[in-house]
Design a protein around this motif. Structure first.
Motif, PDB file in Angstrom:
ATOM      1  N   ILE A   3       0.838  -1.198   0.000  1.00 39.12           N
ATOM      2  CA  ILE A   3       0.000   0.000   0.000  1.00 39.12           C
ATOM      3  C   ILE A   3       0.869   1.244   0.000  1.00 39.12           C
ATOM      4  N   VAL A   4       0.488   2.235  -0.793  1.00 36.13           N
ATOM      5  CA  VAL A   4       1.138   3.546  -0.777  1.00 36.13           C
ATOM      6  C   VAL A   4       0.160   4.559  -0.189  1.00 36.13           C
ATOM      7  N   ILE A   5       0.640   5.364   0.752  1.00 38.80           N
ATOM      8  CA  ILE A   5      -0.176   6.422   1.359  1.00 38.80           C
ATOM      9  C   ILE A   5       0.449   7.765   0.995  1.00 38.80           C
ATOM     10  N   VAL A   6      -0.404   8.741   0.648  1.00 44.18           N
ATOM     11  CA  VAL A   6       0.087  10.075   0.298  1.00 44.18           C
ATOM     12  C   VAL A   6      -0.722  11.114   1.064  1.00 44.18           C
ATOM     13  N   ASP A   7      -0.034  11.952   1.818  1.00 43.83           N
ATOM     14  CA  ASP A   7      -0.694  13.046   2.532  1.00 43.83           C
ATOM     15  C   ASP A   7       0.371  14.086   2.857  1.00 43.83           C
ATOM     16  N   SER A   8      -0.037  15.343   2.878  1.00 44.13           N
ATOM     17  CA  SER A   8       0.914  16.425   3.165  1.00 44.13           C
ATOM     18  C   SER A   8       1.313  16.459   4.632  1.00 44.13           C
ATOM     19  N   GLU A  21       0.293  -1.292   9.352  1.00 44.40           N
ATOM     20  CA  GLU A  21       1.476  -2.136   9.514  1.00 44.40           C
ATOM     21  C   GLU A  21       1.292  -3.270  10.530  1.00 44.40           C
ATOM     22  N   PRO A  22       0.566  -3.066  11.640  1.00 43.76           N
ATOM     23  CA  PRO A  22       0.354  -4.197  12.557  1.00 43.76           C
ATOM     24  C   PRO A  22      -0.459  -5.334  11.931  1.00 43.76           C
ATOM     25  N   ARG A  23      -1.201  -5.051  10.871  1.00 43.26           N
ATOM     26  CA  ARG A  23      -1.977  -6.080  10.170  1.00 43.26           C
ATOM     27  C   ARG A  23      -1.157  -6.801   9.090  1.00 43.26           C
ATOM     28  N   GLY A  24       0.130  -6.457   8.986  1.00 45.60           N
ATOM     29  CA  GLY A  24       0.982  -7.151   8.030  1.00 45.60           C
ATOM     30  C   GLY A  24       1.063  -6.511   6.661  1.00 45.60           C
ATOM     31  N   TYR A  25       0.451  -5.346   6.464  1.00 39.49           N
ATOM     32  CA  TYR A  25       0.532  -4.669   5.175  1.00 39.49           C
ATOM     33  C   TYR A  25       1.913  -4.039   5.006  1.00 39.49           C
ATOM     34  N   GLN A  26       2.429  -4.067   3.780  1.00 41.58           N
ATOM     35  CA  GLN A  26       3.659  -3.341   3.451  1.00 41.58           C
ATOM     36  C   GLN A  26       3.269  -1.922   3.066  1.00 41.58           C
ATOM     37  N   VAL A  27       3.820  -0.927   3.760  1.00 33.61           N
ATOM     38  CA  VAL A  27       3.382   0.456   3.601  1.00 33.61           C
ATOM     39  C   VAL A  27       4.553   1.347   3.206  1.00 33.61           C
ATOM     40  N   ASP A  28       4.337   2.173   2.180  1.00 33.18           N
ATOM     41  CA  ASP A  28       5.268   3.244   1.837  1.00 33.18           C
ATOM     42  C   ASP A  28       4.495   4.555   1.866  1.00 33.18           C
ATOM     43  N   ALA A  29       5.038   5.544   2.577  1.00 34.99           N
ATOM     44  CA  ALA A  29       4.329   6.805   2.784  1.00 34.99           C
ATOM     45  C   ALA A  29       5.082   7.963   2.142  1.00 34.99           C
ATOM     46  N   PHE A  30       4.324   8.916   1.581  1.00 33.12           N
ATOM     47  CA  PHE A  30       4.914  10.056   0.880  1.00 33.12           C
ATOM     48  C   PHE A  30       4.155  11.334   1.234  1.00 33.12           C
ATOM     49  N   THR A  31       4.907  12.428   1.380  1.00 33.55           N
ATOM     50  CA  THR A  31       4.278  13.741   1.487  1.00 33.55           C
ATOM     51  C   THR A  31       4.255  14.440   0.131  1.00 33.55           C
ATOM     52  N   ASP A  32       5.112  14.011  -0.782  1.00 35.81           N
ATOM     53  CA  ASP A  32       5.221  14.612  -2.116  1.00 35.81           C
ATOM     54  C   ASP A  32       4.506  13.708  -3.128  1.00 35.81           C
ATOM     55  N   SER A  33       3.481  14.230  -3.786  1.00 39.90           N
ATOM     56  CA  SER A  33       2.670  13.402  -4.683  1.00 39.90           C
ATOM     57  C   SER A  33       3.411  13.001  -5.952  1.00 39.90           C
ATOM     58  N   GLU A  34       4.340  13.837  -6.427  1.00 41.82           N
ATOM     59  CA  GLU A  34       5.123  13.456  -7.608  1.00 41.82           C
ATOM     60  C   GLU A  34       6.062  12.299  -7.276  1.00 41.82           C
ATOM     61  N   GLU A  35       6.662  12.328  -6.100  1.00 40.75           N
ATOM     62  CA  GLU A  35       7.516  11.221  -5.676  1.00 40.75           C
ATOM     63  C   GLU A  35       6.689   9.942  -5.536  1.00 40.75           C
ATOM     64  N   ALA A  36       5.480  10.091  -5.026  1.00 40.52           N
ATOM     65  CA  ALA A  36       4.606   8.928  -4.881  1.00 40.52           C
ATOM     66  C   ALA A  36       4.254   8.333  -6.236  1.00 40.52           C
ATOM     67  N   LEU A  37       3.960   9.192  -7.221  1.00 42.13           N
ATOM     68  CA  LEU A  37       3.623   8.706  -8.555  1.00 42.13           C
ATOM     69  C   LEU A  37       4.811   7.996  -9.202  1.00 42.13           C
ATOM     70  N   ALA A  38       6.008   8.550  -9.032  1.00 46.89           N
ATOM     71  CA  ALA A  38       7.201   7.902  -9.577  1.00 46.89           C
ATOM     72  C   ALA A  38       7.398   6.528  -8.952  1.00 46.89           C
ATOM     73  N   VAL A  48      -2.629  -0.934  -3.684  1.00 46.22           N
ATOM     74  CA  VAL A  48      -3.580   0.075  -3.196  1.00 46.22           C
ATOM     75  C   VAL A  48      -2.859   1.415  -3.043  1.00 46.22           C
ATOM     76  N   LEU A  49      -3.501   2.458  -3.540  1.00 48.73           N
ATOM     77  CA  LEU A  49      -3.060   3.834  -3.304  1.00 48.73           C
ATOM     78  C   LEU A  49      -4.109   4.519  -2.447  1.00 48.73           C
ATOM     79  N   ILE A  50      -3.679   5.066  -1.311  1.00 47.43           N
ATOM     80  CA  ILE A  50      -4.555   5.870  -0.451  1.00 47.43           C
ATOM     81  C   ILE A  50      -3.992   7.281  -0.462  1.00 47.43           C
ATOM     82  N   THR A  51      -4.736   8.212  -1.032  1.00 43.91           N
ATOM     83  CA  THR A  51      -4.210   9.571  -1.153  1.00 43.91           C
ATOM     84  C   THR A  51      -5.228  10.599  -0.691  1.00 43.91           C
ATOM     85  N   SER A  52      -4.730  11.612   0.006  1.00 42.52           N
ATOM     86  CA  SER A  52      -5.563  12.769   0.328  1.00 42.52           C
ATOM     87  C   SER A  52      -5.798  13.582  -0.932  1.00 42.52           C
ATOM     88  N   LEU A  53      -6.893  14.309  -0.953  1.00 41.65           N
ATOM     89  CA  LEU A  53      -7.137  15.231  -2.056  1.00 41.65           C
ATOM     90  C   LEU A  53      -6.248  16.459  -1.927  1.00 41.65           C
TER      91      LEU A  53
END
Length: 298
Positions: A3-8, A21-38, A48-53
């Motif tokens: 899962i990737v999470i994006v929020d400022s 993470e306690p449920r065993g999901y692999q998580v990568d988090a980003f504050t920069d949306s361009e970095e997340a897209l790359a 799964v992508l979870i992103t704030s508007l």
């Protein structure tokens, strides 16, 4: 599930990651949306992508749209948008921009996990549909359409100055095998040759008894050597028949990527080499770079 999470806000990222993470999901988090897209573009394991508007420099809606384009490129990806302002307009804009789901920020644990269970069900189904659409049912190799798509993508990565060899393979006297031993034995022969080709490079069944293998980052000499090993392995095959073991041989045509090459040209030259191998005795490896084949190509 990856899962990737994006929020400022790093606080929001920490809260959501703490639920996952306690449920065993692999998580990568980003504050920069361009970095997340790359990261999404180059990491095919993300489901799964979870992103704030409310993210930057790409807006959440722009990120949703770009992620949806990735998903349309034959890749399972479930997009969930988050917003602290849940209203009909935000929901409509998110769904119109390619989101699959919408959740309030910060999300509650029970609701978030329920939505992720739905995401896992859907992406698993998408994975299976893609597999069925791309796979030859008899051999498990790529089918013709999927092979051409994969080799084109490999060619794009190789570029003008990279290396890639292509090998076309044909089972010799295959009609005789079918006529003398039956179609079940013929199918078993096709499956046996397919197993020799799988596991290295991009392998596909083009139709009938003809196969193709692309070897990115391999020179012509390496492609020829690989085809030579496959030829010997094919000679050692023994297919079970009603009257005892059935032996077979294969012919091979090899070509190599050159500057300004096209996939069609690469495979055409391998096909000419394969024709040469079959017309001059079979059970041979012929390279498209030999003078005889180049003369025929002209």
């Amino acid at each position: 599930m990856h899962i990737v999470i994006v929020d400022s806000s790093r606080v929001v990222l920490k809260i959501v990651a703490g639920l996952l993470e306690p449920r065993g999901y692999q998580v990568d988090a980003f504050t920069d949306s361009e970095e997340a897209l790359a990261f999404l573009t180059h990491t095919a394991t993300v489901r799964v992508l979870i992103t704030s508007l409310e993210v930057r420099p790409l807006s959440g809606l722009e990120l949703c749209w770009s992620a949806r384009l990735l998903a349309e490129a034959r890749r399972p990806l479930y997009v969930i948008t988050m917003s602290s302002a849940r209203n009909a307009r935000n929901l409509a804009e998110a769904l119109d921009s390619g989101a699959d789901d919408f959740i309030e920020k910060p999300p509650g644990a029970e609701e978030l996990h329920a939505r992720l269970r739905a995401a896992e069900r859907l992406t698993t189904m998408q994975d299976e549909l893609i597999r069925l659409a791309e796979t030859d049912p008899l051999t498990g190799l790529l089918n013709r359409r999927a092979f051409f798509a994969r080799i084109q993508a490999a060619a794009d990565r190789v570029g003008n100055h990279g290396r890639m060899s292509a090998i076309l393979v044909d089972i010799d006297h295959f009609k005789r095998i079918n006529d003398e031993h039956g179609h079940d034995v013929g199918d078993a022969a096709i499956q046996a040759v397919a197993r020799l080709l799988s596991g290295e490079g991009i392998a596909g069944r083009l139709g009938g008894e003809e196969f193709a293998l692309a070897l990115p980052n391999r020179s012509l000499e390496e492609g020829e050597a690989h085809a030579g090993r496959l030829r010997l392995l094919a000679r050692d095959l023994r297919i079970r028949g009603s009257r005892g073991p059935v032996r077979l041989t294969c012919s091979f045509g090899v070509s190599c990527w050159t500057e300004g090459e096209t996939v069609a040209g690469l495979l055409k030259r391998a096909d000419i080499a394969l024709y040469e191998a079959k017309s001059t005795g079979r059970d041979r490896v012929v390279s498209a770079e030999t003078e005889l084949v180049l003369a025929r190509a002209g």
